[in-house]
Design a protein around this motif. Structure first.
Motif, PDB file in Angstrom:
ATOM      1  N   SER A   1      10.191  -0.443  -1.655  1.00  0.00           N
ATOM      2  CA  SER A   1      10.645  -1.175  -2.672  1.00  0.00           C
ATOM      3  C   SER A   1      11.741  -2.331  -2.015  1.00  0.00           C
ATOM      4  CB  SER A   1      11.517  -0.755  -3.741  1.00  0.00           C
ATOM      5  OG  SER A   1      10.571   0.414  -4.467  1.00  0.00           O
ATOM      6  N   ILE A   2      12.539  -1.762  -1.112  1.00  0.00           N
ATOM      7  CA  ILE A   2      13.644  -2.537  -0.496  1.00  0.00           C
ATOM      8  C   ILE A   2      12.867  -3.546   0.592  1.00  0.00           C
ATOM      9  CG2 ILE A   2      15.592  -2.914   0.905  1.00  0.00           C
ATOM     10  CD1 ILE A   2      16.578  -0.242  -0.520  1.00  0.00           C
ATOM     11  N   SER A   3      11.900  -2.780   1.154  1.00  0.00           N
ATOM     12  CA  SER A   3      10.970  -3.480   2.384  1.00  0.00           C
ATOM     13  C   SER A   3      10.224  -4.854   1.501  1.00  0.00           C
ATOM     14  CB  SER A   3      10.316  -2.799   3.114  1.00  0.00           C
ATOM     15  OG  SER A   3      11.002  -1.727   3.588  1.00  0.00           O
ATOM     16  N   LEU A   4       9.596  -4.380   0.459  1.00  0.00           N
ATOM     17  CA  LEU A   4       8.780  -5.622  -0.307  1.00  0.00           C
ATOM     18  C   LEU A   4       9.778  -6.672  -0.531  1.00  0.00           C
ATOM     19  CD1 LEU A   4       5.982  -6.219  -1.405  1.00  0.00           C
ATOM     20  CD2 LEU A   4       6.707  -5.078  -3.319  1.00  0.00           C
ATOM     21  N   VAL A   5      10.752  -6.390  -1.121  1.00  0.00           N
ATOM     22  CA  VAL A   5      11.643  -7.530  -1.540  1.00  0.00           C
ATOM     23  C   VAL A   5      12.122  -8.368  -0.263  1.00  0.00           C
ATOM     24  CG1 VAL A   5      13.870  -8.121  -2.938  1.00  0.00           C
ATOM     25  CG2 VAL A   5      12.574  -6.218  -3.547  1.00  0.00           C
TER      26      VAL A   5
ATOM     27  N   SER B   1       0.960  -1.364   0.072  1.00  0.00           N
ATOM     28  CA  SER B   1      -0.025   0.100  -0.034  1.00  0.00           C
ATOM     29  C   SER B   1       0.868   1.425   0.041  1.00  0.00           C
ATOM     30  CB  SER B   1      -0.910  -0.006   1.344  1.00  0.00           C
ATOM     31  OG  SER B   1      -1.693  -1.114   1.123  1.00  0.00           O
ATOM     32  N   VAL B   2       1.962   1.183   0.851  1.00  0.00           N
ATOM     33  CA  VAL B   2       2.768   2.419   0.902  1.00  0.00           C
ATOM     34  C   VAL B   2       3.412   2.474  -0.321  1.00  0.00           C
ATOM     35  CG1 VAL B   2       4.885   3.355   2.134  1.00  0.00           C
ATOM     36  CG2 VAL B   2       3.135   2.172   3.266  1.00  0.00           C
ATOM     37  N   LEU B   3       4.113   1.402  -0.976  1.00  0.00           N
ATOM     38  CA  LEU B   3       4.699   1.521  -2.469  1.00  0.00           C
ATOM     39  C   LEU B   3       3.613   1.995  -3.536  1.00  0.00           C
ATOM     40  CD1 LEU B   3       6.977   0.873  -4.153  1.00  0.00           C
ATOM     41  CD2 LEU B   3       6.345  -1.413  -4.348  1.00  0.00           C
ATOM     42  N   ALA B   4       2.326   1.405  -3.415  1.00  0.00           N
ATOM     43  CA  ALA B   4       1.368   1.921  -4.314  1.00  0.00           C
ATOM     44  C   ALA B   4       1.182   3.649  -4.313  1.00  0.00           C
ATOM     45  CB  ALA B   4       0.178   1.284  -4.341  1.00  0.00           C
ATOM     46  N   PHE B   5       1.258   4.021  -2.944  1.00  0.00           N
ATOM     47  CA  PHE B   5       0.921   5.392  -2.392  1.00  0.00           C
ATOM     48  C   PHE B   5       2.147   6.169  -3.381  1.00  0.00           C
ATOM     49  CE2 PHE B   5       1.410   9.163   0.155  1.00  0.00           C
ATOM     50  CZ  PHE B   5       0.011   9.853  -0.163  1.00  0.00           C
TER      51      PHE B   5
ATOM     52  N   GLU C   1       5.746  26.421  -5.745  1.00  0.00           N
ATOM     53  CA  GLU C   1       7.195  26.152  -4.969  1.00  0.00           C
ATOM     54  C   GLU C   1       8.356  26.918  -5.235  1.00  0.00           C
ATOM     55  OE1 GLU C   1       6.832  24.499  -1.931  1.00  0.00           O
ATOM     56  OE2 GLU C   1       4.649  24.048  -2.436  1.00  0.00           O
ATOM     57  N   THR C   2       8.730  27.369  -4.329  1.00  0.00           N
ATOM     58  CA  THR C   2      10.256  28.314  -4.565  1.00  0.00           C
ATOM     59  C   THR C   2      11.304  27.994  -3.468  1.00  0.00           C
ATOM     60  OG1 THR C   2       9.243  30.179  -3.326  1.00  0.00           O
ATOM     61  CG2 THR C   2       8.772  30.009  -5.784  1.00  0.00           C
ATOM     62  N   ASN C   3      12.344  28.729  -3.660  1.00  0.00           N
ATOM     63  CA  ASN C   3      13.318  28.734  -2.627  1.00  0.00           C
ATOM     64  C   ASN C   3      14.104  27.368  -2.507  1.00  0.00           C
ATOM     65  OD1 ASN C   3      13.179  31.530  -2.318  1.00  0.00           O
ATOM     66  ND2 ASN C   3      11.448  30.982  -0.769  1.00  0.00           N
ATOM     67  N   GLY C   4      14.199  26.629  -3.472  1.00  0.00           N
ATOM     68  CA  GLY C   4      14.810  25.333  -3.524  1.00  0.00           C
ATOM     69  C   GLY C   4      13.719  23.953  -3.116  1.00  0.00           C
ATOM     70  N   SER C   5      12.520  24.410  -2.714  1.00  0.00           N
ATOM     71  CA  SER C   5      11.698  23.274  -2.088  1.00  0.00           C
ATOM     72  C   SER C   5      11.235  22.601  -3.389  1.00  0.00           C
ATOM     73  CB  SER C   5      10.454  24.095  -1.392  1.00  0.00           C
ATOM     74  OG  SER C   5       9.745  24.918  -2.358  1.00  0.00           O
ATOM     75  N   GLN C   6      11.034  23.122  -4.686  1.00  0.00           N
ATOM     76  CA  GLN C   6      10.496  22.378  -5.858  1.00  0.00           C
ATOM     77  C   GLN C   6      11.745  21.347  -6.058  1.00  0.00           C
ATOM     78  OE1 GLN C   6      11.776  25.434  -5.452  1.00  0.00           O
ATOM     79  NE2 GLN C   6      12.766  26.047  -7.415  1.00  0.00           N
ATOM     80  N   TYR C   7      12.832  21.325  -5.557  1.00  0.00           N
ATOM     81  CA  TYR C   7      13.710  20.427  -5.942  1.00  0.00           C
ATOM     82  C   TYR C   7      13.903  19.433  -4.600  1.00  0.00           C
ATOM     83  CZ  TYR C   7      15.375  23.812  -9.404  1.00  0.00           C
ATOM     84  OH  TYR C   7      15.212  24.762 -10.350  1.00  0.00           O
ATOM     85  N   LEU C   8      13.420  19.634  -3.635  1.00  0.00           N
ATOM     86  CA  LEU C   8      13.384  18.546  -2.414  1.00  0.00           C
ATOM     87  C   LEU C   8      12.225  17.730  -2.333  1.00  0.00           C
ATOM     88  CD1 LEU C   8      14.903  20.893   0.376  1.00  0.00           C
ATOM     89  CD2 LEU C   8      15.943  19.388  -1.086  1.00  0.00           C
ATOM     90  N   LEU C   9      10.996  18.128  -2.681  1.00  0.00           N
ATOM     91  CA  LEU C   9       9.867  17.452  -2.650  1.00  0.00           C
ATOM     92  C   LEU C   9       9.805  16.267  -3.599  1.00  0.00           C
ATOM     93  CD1 LEU C   9       6.789  20.389  -2.846  1.00  0.00           C
ATOM     94  CD2 LEU C   9       7.440  18.890  -0.918  1.00  0.00           C
ATOM     95  N   PRO C  10      10.401  16.310  -4.783  1.00  0.00           N
ATOM     96  CA  PRO C  10      10.586  14.867  -5.594  1.00  0.00           C
ATOM     97  C   PRO C  10      11.309  13.926  -4.804  1.00  0.00           C
ATOM     98  CG  PRO C  10      10.921  16.728  -6.985  1.00  0.00           C
ATOM     99  CD  PRO C  10      10.829  17.300  -5.523  1.00  0.00           C
ATOM    100  N   LEU C  11      12.340  14.406  -4.045  1.00  0.00           N
ATOM    101  CA  LEU C  11      13.276  13.376  -3.251  1.00  0.00           C
ATOM    102  C   LEU C  11      12.428  12.758  -2.144  1.00  0.00           C
ATOM    103  CD1 LEU C  11      16.475  15.598  -2.725  1.00  0.00           C
ATOM    104  CD2 LEU C  11      15.988  13.925  -4.495  1.00  0.00           C
ATOM    105  N   SER C  12      11.449  13.413  -1.729  1.00  0.00           N
ATOM    106  CA  SER C  12      10.560  12.590  -0.393  1.00  0.00           C
ATOM    107  C   SER C  12       9.857  11.584  -1.203  1.00  0.00           C
ATOM    108  CB  SER C  12       9.818  13.559   0.105  1.00  0.00           C
ATOM    109  OG  SER C  12       8.797  14.183  -0.715  1.00  0.00           O
ATOM    110  N   VAL C  13       9.557  12.012  -2.349  1.00  0.00           N
ATOM    111  CA  VAL C  13       8.597  10.636  -3.275  1.00  0.00           C
ATOM    112  C   VAL C  13       9.338   9.516  -3.542  1.00  0.00           C
ATOM    113  CG1 VAL C  13       7.150  10.283  -5.077  1.00  0.00           C
ATOM    114  CG2 VAL C  13       6.988  12.533  -3.837  1.00  0.00           C
TER     115      VAL C  13
ATOM    116  N   GLY D   1      12.439   8.796  -2.365  1.00  0.00           N
ATOM    117  CA  GLY D   1      12.919   8.042  -1.083  1.00  0.00           C
ATOM    118  C   GLY D   1      11.687   7.165  -0.469  1.00  0.00           C
ATOM    119  N   LEU D   2      10.461   7.328  -0.529  1.00  0.00           N
ATOM    120  CA  LEU D   2       9.421   6.463  -0.173  1.00  0.00           C
ATOM    121  C   LEU D   2       9.456   5.486  -0.991  1.00  0.00           C
ATOM    122  CD1 LEU D   2       6.891   5.973   1.838  1.00  0.00           C
ATOM    123  CD2 LEU D   2       5.657   7.111   0.164  1.00  0.00           C
TER     124      LEU D   2
END
Length: 251
Positions: free
Chosen positions: A234-238, A131-135, A214-226, A228-229
């Protein structure tokens, strides 16, 4: 003396020396102990535990047999360190009213029950991880689709890379490896697909975040959270897939 306080100072050379302590366990339980219980308590192997359980079973059945002269008492005087007359009477009284348990069920009940509980728990956790991976994949797909042009073909092309990663992870978590070379090959392919999906999704989501304020660098950090999740899930599922396969094989 309870079963938990039984202390075997040395490894007995024969089963006769173990019988007194084993009878105390039988008296405490009100029935015959399992082979696993004897192996764990006395730190002995399966053959010696079987022989000890056979001795206890024979004495138990003799004590449970009731004839016209009354129930015979188990012969506790044929081994060193025999128990007292009071203990013999207590065991005989309990044995006369207790059914003889089925030995195969005793031996298999404890480990089988633990394996069933462990397997069921692992499967529940795997569904949660799915479920987490699908999200995470859904968030990546949404970012890619929003970045695409307003036509179906462009949106399908943008959504493909995270969906391909999701399908790949599902395959490697379910299909066991039988040859090391093939296992390495599929891991290499999975890493390549993951790298492509991460690269494409990152810049698409960064552009979408910037477009929506999104400005001040946040636009480049938000994709990293996705990303990373998705990586952690993925590793946990394997890992869970390999653990479930190992438990299933042990059963």
């Amino acid at each position: 003396m309870t079963a938990s306080t039984v202390n075997v100072a040395r490894n007995p050379r024969n089963v006769r020396e173990l019988l007194p302590a084993a009878r105390e366990i039988t008296q405490e339980l009100g029935g015959l102990p399992s082979r696993h219980r004897l192996m764990r308590t006395f730190r002995i192997g399966a053959p010696k535990a079987d022989e000890l359980l056979n001795q206890l079973t024979e004495e138990w059945r003799r004590a449970s047999a009731v004839d016209e002269d009354g129930p015979p008492k188990p012969n506790y005087q044929d081994s060193p360190g025999g128990t007292s007359a009071q203990q013999v009477a207590e065991v005989t009284s309990e044995a006369a009213h207790a059914p003889v348990p089925a030995r195969p069920l005793q031996e298999a009940a404890e480990p089988r029950a633990l394996a069933d509980v462990d397997l069921a728990s692992l499967k529940k956790i795997r569904w949660s991880v799915r479920s987490v991976l699908a999200f995470g994949v859904a968030a990546s797909v949404a970012g890619n689709v929003l970045h695409a042009r307003d036509d179906l073909i462009s949106q399908l092309i943008s959504a493909w890379s995270p969906l391909a990663l999701l399908l790949t992870l599902e395959l490697i978590s379910r299909v066991p490896v039988h040859r090391r070379s093939l296992g390495l090959a599929r891991w290499a392919a999975t890493a390549l697909i993951a790298a492509i999906a991460a690269w494409v999704s990152y810049w698409h989501m960064a552009a979408v975040a910037s477009r929506f304020g999104e400005t001040n660098g946040s636009q480049y950090l938000l994709p990293l959270s996705v990303d990373g999740l998705v990586i952690v899930a993925s590793i946990s599922l394997v890992e869970l897939g390999e653990r479930i396969a190992a438990v299933t094989k042990e059963r």
